[in-house]
Scaffold this motif. Sequence first.
Motif, short mmCIF file in Angstrom:
data_model
loop_
_atom_site.label_atom_id
_atom_site.label_comp_id
_atom_site.label_asym_id
_atom_site.label_seq_id
_atom_site.Cartn_x
_atom_site.Cartn_y
_atom_site.Cartn_z
N THR A 84 35.72 35.43 33.73
CA THR A 84 37.06 35.08 33.25
C THR A 84 37.93 36.33 33.33
O THR A 84 37.51 37.41 32.92
N PHE A 85 39.11 36.18 33.89
CA PHE A 85 39.99 37.35 33.98
C PHE A 85 41.45 36.91 33.96
O PHE A 85 41.79 35.77 34.27
N THR A 126 54.24 35.87 42.91
CA THR A 126 53.33 36.91 43.39
C THR A 126 51.95 36.34 43.68
O THR A 126 51.38 35.62 42.84
N ILE A 127 51.40 36.68 44.84
CA ILE A 127 50.06 36.26 45.24
C ILE A 127 49.13 37.46 45.12
O ILE A 127 49.49 38.58 45.50
N LYS A 128 47.93 37.22 44.60
CA LYS A 128 46.97 38.32 44.46
C LYS A 128 45.64 37.94 45.10
O LYS A 128 45.21 36.79 45.00
N LEU A 129 45.01 38.92 45.73
CA LEU A 129 43.66 38.76 46.28
C LEU A 129 42.69 39.43 45.31
O LEU A 129 42.80 40.62 45.02
N SER A 175 38.20 42.34 40.34
CA SER A 175 39.13 43.44 40.58
C SER A 175 40.19 43.02 41.59
O SER A 175 39.88 42.39 42.62
N PRO A 176 41.47 43.35 41.32
CA PRO A 176 42.54 42.99 42.27
C PRO A 176 42.50 43.92 43.49
O PRO A 176 42.57 45.13 43.34
#
Length: 455
Positions: A84-85, A126-129, A175-176
Motif C-alpha cells: 500500500t502506498f 500527473t502520471i507516475k511510474l 518507489s516512484p
Amino acid sequence: MAVVARAGGDGGGSNNEVQWCFLQVKGAIDEDVAEADIISTVEFNYTGDLLATGDKGGRVVIFQREQETKSRPLSRGEYNVYSTFQSHEPEFDYLKSLEIEEKINKIRWLPQQNAAHFLLSTNDKTIKLWKISERDKRAEGYNLKDEDGRLREPCRVTELRVPTLKPMDLMVEASPRRTFANAHTYHINSISVNSDYATYLSADDLRINLWHLEVTNRSFNIVDIKPANMEELTEVITAAEFHPHHCNVFVYSSSKGTIRLCDMRSSALCDQHSKFFEEPEDPSSRSFFSEIISSISDVKFSHSGRYMMTRDYLSVKVWDLNMENRPVETYQVHEYLRSKLCSLYENDCIFDKFECCWNGSDSTIMTGSYNNFFRTFERSTLRDTTLEASRESSKPRTILKPRKVCTTGKRKKDEITVDSLDFNKKILHTAWHPAENIIAVAATNNLYLFQEKVN
C-alpha cells in the motif's frame, strides 16, 4: 456476424452457465464511508497474480494472489494485501487557482521484465511510474559505516571488511521511478500502454499525448480536437486505448457516441482518423437525454484485437474493426432505467461513467449497474446474468443467485422493483482475471472478489 440486440432486463439464469461464488471482500463495513476511501479504479496485472486498486485519497493498494500450500490446500485464489502506498497528493495550480485532486483515475500495469513489478498511475494531471520490489536481505559489515548507519572516522578504520548479505523479514517497497507532468491542460481520463511496451498514451478531454517510458520532459501530441474558438466545441474525448497487437493503432471515443480509430503511420498528428465507428440514431427514439446517454464512458479492445467494446449509459456494444457503420452486438444493461432518465438527470446519476471488461477468451463481457448489480453477457449463447455484490452473500464459496428487476406491474417473489433500486450503490469499476474466471468488482469502498464455482 449478425447484429445481435439483447434486452436482458430480467437477468435470468440456467443450469449450464458459469456459477459464480463469493471469494473475498476487502474494505470496511462502515455505513459512513469517507470520500477518500471510495475505489476509483481496479486493474489486474498481465498474469493475474497481482490486483491493484486506486482510490479517491490518492492511495494504491496492491493485492497478491496466495499460492496453494499443503497446509492450506484451498487458499489458492485468495488475494491478500501485498503493498500500500500514497501515489498522489492533493496539489494546487497557482496559475489557474485550481485544486488538483489526488484521486487515482487509472492504473495500468507494465509486463513484468524482471523480479520487480511496474505500474503507471494517474490523477487529473500527473502520471507516475512506480516500481514495486521485494527485499528479504540486508547488507552488514560496512567499512565506513557503523551498524546503526552512522559514518565512521576514516582514522578508526583499521581493517578491510567484506560486507555480507543477511536474511531479513520480507519488505515490499514501492518507489516512484518517473513522473510525467505538465503535459495536460484538461483532466486525464485514460492511459494505455502500447504493445511495444516502450511507449504509452494519455488522454484528456481534448488531447491525446504519446510518451516514452524513459522520457519525462517531452511528449508528442498525437490528437488535438480543441477548436480555435472554444464556443465551437461540440464533443470531448472520453476514453482512449492502444490496440493490443499493432503498436501503431489506437482508438478514442467521444461524448457524441462515436469512436475513431487512428493509425500513427499515416501522420504524426492523427487528427484525420482511419476509421470512424458510429451507429445511426433512430429518430423515433430521440429525446432531450439522447446525447447524454449516447456518450461513451469506456472503450476496450478484445484480447484478440478483432473487436472492441464500448459502454454508454444504457448499453454495451461490440464492434468488429472491419465494420464501421454499426455494432455487431448490442447488450442492454439496464433498459428499465429509460423511463427514469429525468430523475437520473436531476440527481446527476446520468453522468456516471461505467467501465466494461472482457474475460480472457473474449467470450463474455462484464459491466456494472446500480444497486451494486453487475451484469455478464455470454456472447455465443446470448445468456445474460445480473449479480449483486453484497455482504449478505459474503460467506466463502457462497453461490451468487441471479437477481431480477421487475419491469412490469406484477412483482414476483425474488424480483426487485425499479423504484426500490439504490442509485447511491453503483458498480463503476470491474476487472476480469486475464486467464481464469475470477472477477473483481468495486462497490464504493469495498472490493468484492468472485470466482467460478469449482465442483
